[in-house]
Design a protein around this motif. Structure first.
Motif, PDB file in Angstrom:
ATOM      1  N   UNK A   1       0.833  -1.200   0.000  1.00  0.00           N
ATOM      2  CA  UNK A   1       0.000   0.000   0.000  1.00  0.00           C
ATOM      3  C   UNK A   1       0.872   1.255   0.000  1.00  0.00           C
ATOM      4  N   UNK A   2       1.933   1.258   0.830  1.00  0.00           N
ATOM      5  CA  UNK A   2       2.812   2.425   0.870  1.00  0.00           C
ATOM      6  C   UNK A   2       3.543   2.605  -0.454  1.00  0.00           C
ATOM      7  N   UNK A   3       3.990   1.486  -1.063  1.00  0.00           N
ATOM      8  CA  UNK A   3       4.686   1.592  -2.342  1.00  0.00           C
ATOM      9  C   UNK A   3       3.755   2.100  -3.433  1.00  0.00           C
ATOM     10  N   UNK A   4       2.510   1.616  -3.455  1.00  0.00           N
ATOM     11  CA  UNK A   4       1.555   2.086  -4.450  1.00  0.00           C
ATOM     12  C   UNK A   4       1.263   3.572  -4.274  1.00  0.00           C
ATOM     13  N   UNK A   5       1.092   4.005  -3.034  1.00  0.00           N
ATOM     14  CA  UNK A   5       0.865   5.431  -2.775  1.00  0.00           C
ATOM     15  C   UNK A   5       2.073   6.250  -3.210  1.00  0.00           C
ATOM     16  N   UNK A   6       3.248   5.735  -2.944  1.00  0.00           N
ATOM     17  CA  UNK A   6       4.455   6.432  -3.385  1.00  0.00           C
ATOM     18  C   UNK A   6       4.459   6.612  -4.895  1.00  0.00           C
ATOM     19  N   UNK A   7       4.076   5.549  -5.633  1.00  0.00           N
ATOM     20  CA  UNK A   7       4.054   5.658  -7.082  1.00  0.00           C
ATOM     21  C   UNK A   7       3.071   6.718  -7.562  1.00  0.00           C
ATOM     22  N   UNK A   8       1.928   6.828  -6.902  1.00  0.00           N
ATOM     23  CA  UNK A   8       0.942   7.834  -7.302  1.00  0.00           C
ATOM     24  C   UNK A   8       1.464   9.243  -7.015  1.00  0.00           C
ATOM     25  N   UNK A   9       2.122   9.412  -5.872  1.00  0.00           N
ATOM     26  CA  UNK A   9       2.654  10.735  -5.535  1.00  0.00           C
ATOM     27  C   UNK A   9       3.809  11.118  -6.461  1.00  0.00           C
ATOM     28  N   UNK A  10       4.657  10.156  -6.801  1.00  0.00           N
ATOM     29  CA  UNK A  10       5.771  10.475  -7.703  1.00  0.00           C
ATOM     30  C   UNK A  10       5.244  10.871  -9.084  1.00  0.00           C
ATOM     31  N   UNK A  11       4.224  10.162  -9.556  1.00  0.00           N
ATOM     32  CA  UNK A  11       3.629  10.532 -10.842  1.00  0.00           C
ATOM     33  C   UNK A  11       3.005  11.920 -10.771  1.00  0.00           C
ATOM     34  N   UNK A  12       2.334  12.199  -9.651  1.00  0.00           N
ATOM     35  CA  UNK A  12       1.722  13.515  -9.500  1.00  0.00           C
ATOM     36  C   UNK A  12       2.771  14.623  -9.480  1.00  0.00           C
ATOM     37  N   UNK A  13       3.895  14.378  -8.812  1.00  0.00           N
ATOM     38  CA  UNK A  13       4.960  15.392  -8.753  1.00  0.00           C
ATOM     39  C   UNK A  13       5.510  15.662 -10.151  1.00  0.00           C
ATOM     40  N   UNK A  14       5.727  14.620 -10.927  1.00  0.00           N
ATOM     41  CA  UNK A  14       6.256  14.823 -12.279  1.00  0.00           C
ATOM     42  C   UNK A  14       5.244  15.593 -13.135  1.00  0.00           C
ATOM     43  N   UNK A  15       3.958  15.280 -12.956  1.00  0.00           N
ATOM     44  CA  UNK A  15       2.928  16.000 -13.720  1.00  0.00           C
ATOM     45  C   UNK A  15       2.884  17.466 -13.338  1.00  0.00           C
ATOM     46  N   UNK A  16       2.924  17.736 -12.031  1.00  0.00           N
ATOM     47  CA  UNK A  16       2.896  19.122 -11.566  1.00  0.00           C
ATOM     48  C   UNK A  16       4.180  19.854 -11.936  1.00  0.00           C
ATOM     49  N   UNK A  17       5.304  19.118 -11.969  1.00  0.00           N
ATOM     50  CA  UNK A  17       6.562  19.761 -12.352  1.00  0.00           C
ATOM     51  C   UNK A  17       6.538  20.170 -13.814  1.00  0.00           C
ATOM     52  N   UNK A  18       5.838  19.406 -14.648  1.00  0.00           N
ATOM     53  CA  UNK A  18       5.792  19.733 -16.073  1.00  0.00           C
ATOM     54  C   UNK A  18       5.098  21.061 -16.345  1.00  0.00           C
ATOM     55  N   UNK A  19       4.228  21.481 -15.449  1.00  0.00           N
ATOM     56  CA  UNK A  19       3.570  22.776 -15.666  1.00  0.00           C
ATOM     57  C   UNK A  19       4.293  23.889 -14.920  1.00  0.00           C
ATOM     58  N   UNK A  20       5.500  23.597 -14.475  1.00  0.00           N
ATOM     59  CA  UNK A  20       6.406  24.591 -13.906  1.00  0.00           C
ATOM     60  C   UNK A  20       5.795  25.368 -12.744  1.00  0.00           C
ATOM     61  N   UNK A  21       5.229  24.616 -11.789  1.00  0.00           N
ATOM     62  CA  UNK A  21       4.753  25.275 -10.580  1.00  0.00           C
ATOM     63  C   UNK A  21       5.922  25.576  -9.653  1.00  0.00           C
TER      64      UNK A  21
END
Length: 798
Positions: free
Chosen positions: A486-506
């Motif tokens: 569960x922790x690893x899956x949550x980590x994967x979702x957060x890492x994907x979210x960070x990369x997505x948010x980073x792409x829009x240069x926040x």
């Protein structure tokens, strides 16, 4: 009461003869019996005292006790017929062994009028013997006489050490003195093989004082009870209790199997081996009923002999057991299989395993017991119990005990196996979600390490390096609360979210705000199915190699360590935001300028915290490990530095209680000669001169091959900024080895959108053209407005 010298007691005749037959000691009782003073007989052959006759026989080879009637020669010449008890005493201090021969003072019939004997014998329901206050045996009942293997009327007047030289005789005599001195009873427990018995029994002896009418201790009554069955039951209960404590201390299959073997040796068997079935492919459960031949892999073994010389297989070796072998028989039947060598139960071994047959003969193995390891309807393997030093075969009680202990161990082994499988699955998921390699960037040189927890399971630590527009780079490290899939899956979702948010240069603080909202939603979703709330910490940083400035923000995460090119490491003082998932609280960014060659160390708390070390102490160790030294100069590779940090902060055996992530980034700066900037008035007529200046700069950079594409991109972006943006407008070109970046900034917050122009449209094709001519393009918002950027690949142009 002073200790009694048993040899000096004149009531009993005693003599000591060594193994060569020479008389070594002669007491006063012996002198009174035969008239010879000690000086006349000590040092001479004892055979000189023998006269013709006597009904006793000589001790046979290996005998340690003898009794019988001897005809002895008195000093005045007449013959004395004496009943003698002799027992062998082992050598002491390197000297020869000796025989102690005693003759009781009175060999006549029992005296039923003796009040001590009458009181004790009538009151004792078990094996009883009575001693007087001189520790002389006054009488025994029939039960005790049978246990001693001596006539009751022949042992009166003897002390316990006269009757035998075993340790128990000496201990009994010491306890008799203790009871005489204190007047309080004593309970003595011992193991002893009585005369005529094939195996030793457990005995409980109650040593109680006998008092006269005045309350004075005048003798001692010893009552012995055979409590072998109770003792064995207690041993079995103790073994079961010990097994519940010692087996399953870890979630390691091999270690658990070894604990089973260790617990059962030597209490239950002289040699124990544990063999397990190999896990099935694709994670399937082992079969419930294996079909011979059965492949078993040795997991552990233990022996009473150092080095386990009886073992045929080494740990890790796979052996195949055919039908008829004890291992296969017990696995097929699903119950314990007991085999005895004297009964021929193991004759089939000769056909398929001559090595085992030789071991059976070499070590005198006489009994084996194979017990299947079963848990939750699944057969895991087999435990084999072997006896060779203990002369008794396995009993039904032994079988029941072995089945109970192995049943407990099987559950622990199954738990460890399931944990290992889940851990491997989680590790695979974790590694697939973490970056397999860090992308090379012009902004930083990076290295990383991730170590999963050894005991609590894989957690949700992660790190990442994300290239951004304008040659900038984002660095992130985070830690999800909890462990497991569960922790690893949550980590994967957060890492994907960070990369997505980073792409829009926040900006870092804005990115953490959006990430916090996501964690709050994940917590709400997980709360519906009872999985619990989701929590995490995170640190996000953006470094610009052109300005050499770094912007950072953190959400409950430890602050990074900065190692300047020529100074000691120091902890950065960043504003500490709340952990992700709290919701509604703001995050704050901090900005600092970094010199080229500075190293930023990002990490999770598992690196610096442990059960025996506080976070502050761990951070001090981290700074010490990061500090340059004679052995680790500042220019040392980051991979070498990572390894040095892990050696300094984590256990050498890899037994960390929490997973740990480490990310090191050494900053680079872009020379001013690789950046060109123009401030452009909002006049469309100036677009052509700007294109000309761009071509001239590309010529200076030896990039004329890219000038045509660059002119088109610059023309389109500058024209759009003049038409739809707000002044001031700035054009910037950034030149790297493989990339040319065109950036146009203005103060308008309206971002352009790519669309496909219709046939009759006069405009709207510019951004489509830019997208087709460049590797990638995009926009980012700044505090002053926005920036539209496009990247051209130089290697492709060449």
């Amino acid at each position: 009461m002073s200790p009694v010298n048993p040899f000096g007691d004149a009531a009993t005749a005693r003599a000591v003869v060594d193994d060569s037959g020479t008389l070594r000691e002669w007491n006063e009782g012996a002198r009174q019996l035969l008239g010879h003073p000690a000086a006349d007989v000590v040092g001479r052959p004892a055979a000189g005292l023998l006269a013709d006759g006597g009904d006793g026989t000589r001790p046979g080879p290996g005998d340690d006790r003898w009794s019988g009637t001897l005809a002895l020669r008195h000093r005045d010449g007449h013959t004395v017929s004496v009943w003698v008890l002799a027992h062998h005493r082992p050598p002491r201090d390197g000297g020869p062994g000796t025989w102690l021969a005693v003759a009781p003072p009175d060999s006549g019939p029992d005296r039923p009028d003796d009040p001590l004997v009458r009181a004790a014998l009538t009151q004792s329901p078990c094996a009883t013997m009575i001693f007087d206050d001189r520790l002389r045996l006054r009488g025994v009942n029939d039960v005790m006489a049978r246990l001693l293997g001596l006539p009751a009327d022949r042992v009166r007047g003897l002390r316990p050490t006269d009757i035998g030289s075993k340790r128990q005789n000496t201990e009994l005599e010491e306890r008799l003195r203790q009871v005489l001195a204190t007047g309080r009873h004593y309970d003595m427990h011992t193991h002893l093989k009585a005369t005529g018995e094939s195996r030793a029994h457990a005995w409980h002896a109650r040593i109680a004082p006998l008092t006269d009418a005045d309350g004075q201790v005048s003798g001692i009554c010893v009552s012995a009870h055979d409590f072998t069955e109770q003792h064995l039951a207690r041993e079995r209960l103790q073994l079961v209790n010990e097994a519940s404590v010692r087996i399953g201390t870890t979630l390691d299959v091999t270690r658990t199997a070894q604990e089973l073997a260790d617990v059962c040796v030597p209490t239950l068997a002289d040699f124990v081996s544990v063999d397990l079935l190999d896990p099935q492919e694709h994670g399937d459960e082992p079969s419930a009923a294996p079909v011979p031949p059965v492949g078993l892999r040795r997991a552990a073994h233990q022996s009473v002999s150092p080095g386990c010389p009886e073992a045929v297989a080494e740990p890790g070796r796979l052996d195949v057991y055919p039908a008829g072998s004890p291992q296969a028989e017990s696995l097929v039947a699903g119950r314990a299989f007991v085999a005895a060598v004297p009964n021929g139960d193991l004759e089939q071994w000769r056909e398929w395993d001559p090595v085992r047959v030789r071991r059976v003969q070499e070590y005198g193995i006489h009994s084996t017991m194979s017990v299947p390891l079963q848990a939750r309807g699944t057969t895991l393997g087999v435990a084999v119990f072997t006896r060779f030093r203990r002369p008794y075969p396995f009993t039904d009680d032994d079988r029941l005990l072995a089945e109970e202990v192995t049943a407990r161990a099987a559950v622990c082994i199954d738990n460890a196996r399931r944990y290992s499988r889940e851990r491997e699955t989680t590790l695979t998921l974790q590694r697939s979600l973490l970056p397999r390699w860090l992308p090379p960037t012009a902004a930083v040189e990076a290295a990383s390490r991730y170590l999963p927890a050894a005991r609590s399971g894989v957690g949700g630590d992660w790190f990442d390096v994300i290239p951004l527009s304008g040659m900038r780079v984002a660095m992130v490290v985070g830690d999800v609360v909890g462990h497991g899939i569960q922790a690893s899956a949550t980590m994967g979702r957060l890492r994907t979210a960070v990369r997505t948010l980073a792409d829009i240069d926040l900006t870092p603080d804005e990115l953490l705000t959006h990430l916090d909202d996501l964690v709050v939603r994940l917590s709400e979703e997980s709360g519906d199915d009872g999985a619990g709330e989701v929590g995490a910490t995170c640190l996000y940083a953006v470094y610009d190699p052109v300005s050499r400035r770094c912007s950072l923000a953190r959400a409950g995460h430890p602050a990074p360590v900065l190692v300047p090119p020529d100074g000691p490491p120091r902890q950065l003082g960043l504003p500490s935001g709340p952990p992700l998932g709290v919701g509604g609280l703001p995050f704050e960014s901090a900005e600092l300028e970094l010199r080229e060659g500075s190293v930023l160390a990002f990490y999770t708390d598992g690196l610096v915290e442990s059960r025996d070390r506080e976070a502050e102490a761990g951070q001090a160790l981290l700074r010490k490990a990061l500090a340059p030294s004679a052995d680790s100069p500042p220019a040392d590779s980051l991979d070498t530095t990572c390894d040095r940090v892990l050696r300094a902060l984590l256990p050498p055996d890899g037994g960390a209680a929490d997973d740990a992530a480490l990310l090191l980034a050494r900053t680079r700066g872009l020379p001013a000669g690789q950046v060109a900037t123009w401030d452009i008035p909002a006049d469309p007529s100036l677009v052509a001169p700007v294109r000309k200046q761009v071509v001239e700069r590309l010529s200076d950079w030896a990039l004329l091959e890219a000038s045509f594409t660059a002119e088109l991109v610059v023309s389109e972006l500058v024209t759009n900024a003049i038409r739809y943006g707000s002044s001031p407008i700035r054009l910037r070109l950034i030149h790297d080895t493989a990339t040319l970046i065109c950036e146009v900034s203005d103060t308008s917050h309206t971002a352009p959108h790519l669309r496909r122009a219709k046939t009759w449209d006069e405009g709207g094709r510019g951004l489509l053209l830019v997208a087709q001519l460049t590797q990638r393009w995009g926009s980012r918002h700044t505090t002053e407005g926005k920036t539209i950027w496009a990247e051209l690949g130089l290697l492709d142009e060449e």
